[in-house]
Design a protein around this motif. Sequence first.
Motif, PDB file in Angstrom:
ATOM      1  N   UNK A  32       0.824  -1.199   0.000  1.00 18.79           N
ATOM      2  CA  UNK A  32       0.000   0.000   0.000  1.00 18.79           C
ATOM      3  C   UNK A  32       0.866   1.260   0.000  1.00 18.79           C
ATOM      4  N   UNK A  33       0.237   2.345  -0.417  1.00 19.77           N
ATOM      5  CA  UNK A  33       0.749   3.686  -0.132  1.00 19.77           C
ATOM      6  C   UNK A  33      -0.176   4.297   0.926  1.00 19.77           C
ATOM      7  N   UNK A  34       0.438   4.887   1.927  1.00 17.00           N
ATOM      8  CA  UNK A  34      -0.307   5.533   3.006  1.00 17.00           C
ATOM      9  C   UNK A  34      -0.149   7.042   2.878  1.00 17.00           C
ATOM     10  N   UNK A  35      -1.273   7.726   2.868  1.00 14.17           N
ATOM     11  CA  UNK A  35      -1.233   9.165   2.673  1.00 14.17           C
ATOM     12  C   UNK A  35      -1.834   9.932   3.839  1.00 14.17           C
ATOM     13  N   UNK A  36      -1.433  11.183   3.934  1.00 14.30           N
ATOM     14  CA  UNK A  36      -2.039  12.147   4.859  1.00 14.30           C
ATOM     15  C   UNK A  36      -2.641  13.272   4.034  1.00 14.30           C
ATOM     16  N   UNK A  37      -3.865  13.616   4.393  1.00 11.74           N
ATOM     17  CA  UNK A  37      -4.565  14.730   3.761  1.00 11.74           C
ATOM     18  C   UNK A  37      -5.074  15.646   4.863  1.00 11.74           C
ATOM     19  N   UNK A  38      -5.492  16.833   4.477  1.00 11.10           N
ATOM     20  CA  UNK A  38      -6.087  17.736   5.465  1.00 11.10           C
ATOM     21  C   UNK A  38      -7.191  18.568   4.826  1.00 11.10           C
ATOM     22  N   UNK A  45     -10.502  18.961   0.800  1.00  9.94           N
ATOM     23  CA  UNK A  45      -9.450  18.093   1.344  1.00  9.94           C
ATOM     24  C   UNK A  45      -8.283  18.083   0.364  1.00  9.94           C
ATOM     25  N   UNK A  46      -7.083  18.267   0.891  1.00  8.31           N
ATOM     26  CA  UNK A  46      -5.898  18.335   0.021  1.00  8.31           C
ATOM     27  C   UNK A  46      -4.803  17.408   0.525  1.00  8.31           C
ATOM     28  N   UNK A  47      -3.961  17.047  -0.395  1.00  6.49           N
ATOM     29  CA  UNK A  47      -2.829  16.167  -0.107  1.00  6.49           C
ATOM     30  C   UNK A  47      -1.792  16.880   0.752  1.00  6.49           C
ATOM     31  N   UNK A  48      -1.229  16.119   1.709  1.00  9.51           N
ATOM     32  CA  UNK A  48      -0.153  16.644   2.550  1.00  9.51           C
ATOM     33  C   UNK A  48       1.142  15.866   2.316  1.00  9.51           C
ATOM     34  N   UNK A  49       1.057  14.558   2.488  1.00 11.14           N
ATOM     35  CA  UNK A  49       2.255  13.726   2.362  1.00 11.14           C
ATOM     36  C   UNK A  49       1.841  12.274   2.193  1.00 11.14           C
ATOM     37  N   UNK A  50       2.756  11.461   1.700  1.00 10.22           N
ATOM     38  CA  UNK A  50       2.465  10.037   1.554  1.00 10.22           C
ATOM     39  C   UNK A  50       3.762   9.250   1.579  1.00 10.22           C
ATOM     40  N   UNK A  51       3.637   7.968   1.919  1.00  6.26           N
ATOM     41  CA  UNK A  51       4.796   7.081   1.982  1.00  6.26           C
ATOM     42  C   UNK A  51       4.411   5.721   1.423  1.00  6.26           C
ATOM     43  N   UNK A  52       5.320   5.163   0.650  1.00  6.97           N
ATOM     44  CA  UNK A  52       5.143   3.793   0.157  1.00  6.97           C
ATOM     45  C   UNK A  52       5.542   2.835   1.259  1.00  6.97           C
ATOM     46  N   UNK A  53       4.624   1.932   1.613  1.00  9.32           N
ATOM     47  CA  UNK A  53       4.951   1.022   2.695  1.00  9.32           C
ATOM     48  C   UNK A  53       6.106   0.102   2.328  1.00  9.32           C
ATOM     49  N   UNK A  98      -5.364   5.136   2.757  1.00 10.30           N
ATOM     50  CA  UNK A  98      -4.594   4.017   2.220  1.00 10.30           C
ATOM     51  C   UNK A  98      -5.007   3.729   0.779  1.00 10.30           C
ATOM     52  N   UNK A  99      -4.019   3.596  -0.084  1.00  6.67           N
ATOM     53  CA  UNK A  99      -4.234   3.208  -1.491  1.00  6.67           C
ATOM     54  C   UNK A  99      -3.750   1.779  -1.654  1.00  6.67           C
ATOM     55  N   UNK A 100      -4.640   0.862  -1.945  1.00  5.26           N
ATOM     56  CA  UNK A 100      -4.297  -0.562  -1.986  1.00  5.26           C
ATOM     57  C   UNK A 100      -3.641  -0.989  -3.292  1.00  5.26           C
ATOM     58  N   UNK A 111      -8.033   8.507  -5.443  1.00  2.57           N
ATOM     59  CA  UNK A 111      -7.211   7.317  -5.676  1.00  2.57           C
ATOM     60  C   UNK A 111      -7.018   6.491  -4.409  1.00  2.57           C
ATOM     61  N   UNK A 112      -7.418   7.023  -3.285  1.00  8.26           N
ATOM     62  CA  UNK A 112      -7.267   6.312  -2.018  1.00  8.26           C
ATOM     63  C   UNK A 112      -8.553   5.556  -1.676  1.00  8.26           C
ATOM     64  N   UNK A 113      -8.373   4.348  -1.168  1.00 12.53           N
ATOM     65  CA  UNK A 113      -9.501   3.445  -0.962  1.00 12.53           C
ATOM     66  C   UNK A 113     -10.079   3.491   0.452  1.00 12.53           C
ATOM     67  N   UNK A 114      -9.244   3.759   1.416  1.00 13.62           N
ATOM     68  CA  UNK A 114      -9.670   3.710   2.810  1.00 13.62           C
ATOM     69  C   UNK A 114      -9.268   5.004   3.515  1.00 13.62           C
ATOM     70  N   UNK A 115     -10.123   5.413   4.450  1.00 21.05           N
ATOM     71  CA  UNK A 115      -9.907   6.675   5.153  1.00 21.05           C
ATOM     72  C   UNK A 115     -10.175   6.523   6.637  1.00 21.05           C
TER      73      UNK A 115
END
Length: 125
Positions: A32-38, A45-53, A98-100, A111-115
Amino acid sequence: QVQLVESGGGLVQAGGSLRLSCAASGRTFSSYVMGWFRRAPGKARVFVAAVSWSSGRTQYADTVKGRFTVSRDSAKNTVYLQMNSLKPEDTAVYYCAADRNPAGIPTLTFLYDYWGQGTQVTVSS
């Protein structure tokens, strides 16, 4: 059932720091890729940061680059957002996502599946 639970929000003065946590459960998140939005009051809601697990590769919005750091702890299934040099304009509800099936590091909300439910961050001037 995927669950994302944020914690660590609160009230802080400008220039201060907070660390947000996102505890993930219900799946194996290694791909997954895990993202933070605000979402700030009255704004989208806008993108803040993300990390590839899997790789640890990260991406940041220009507005937080150099101040925020995203990381993950595989042993704890937890993603972190370390926020330093906070500004009043960082005030928002922060969401973990989370983007699966990621292609690269996505920055678009759809593009993200879970919040998660979100955690409030308030920065006073």
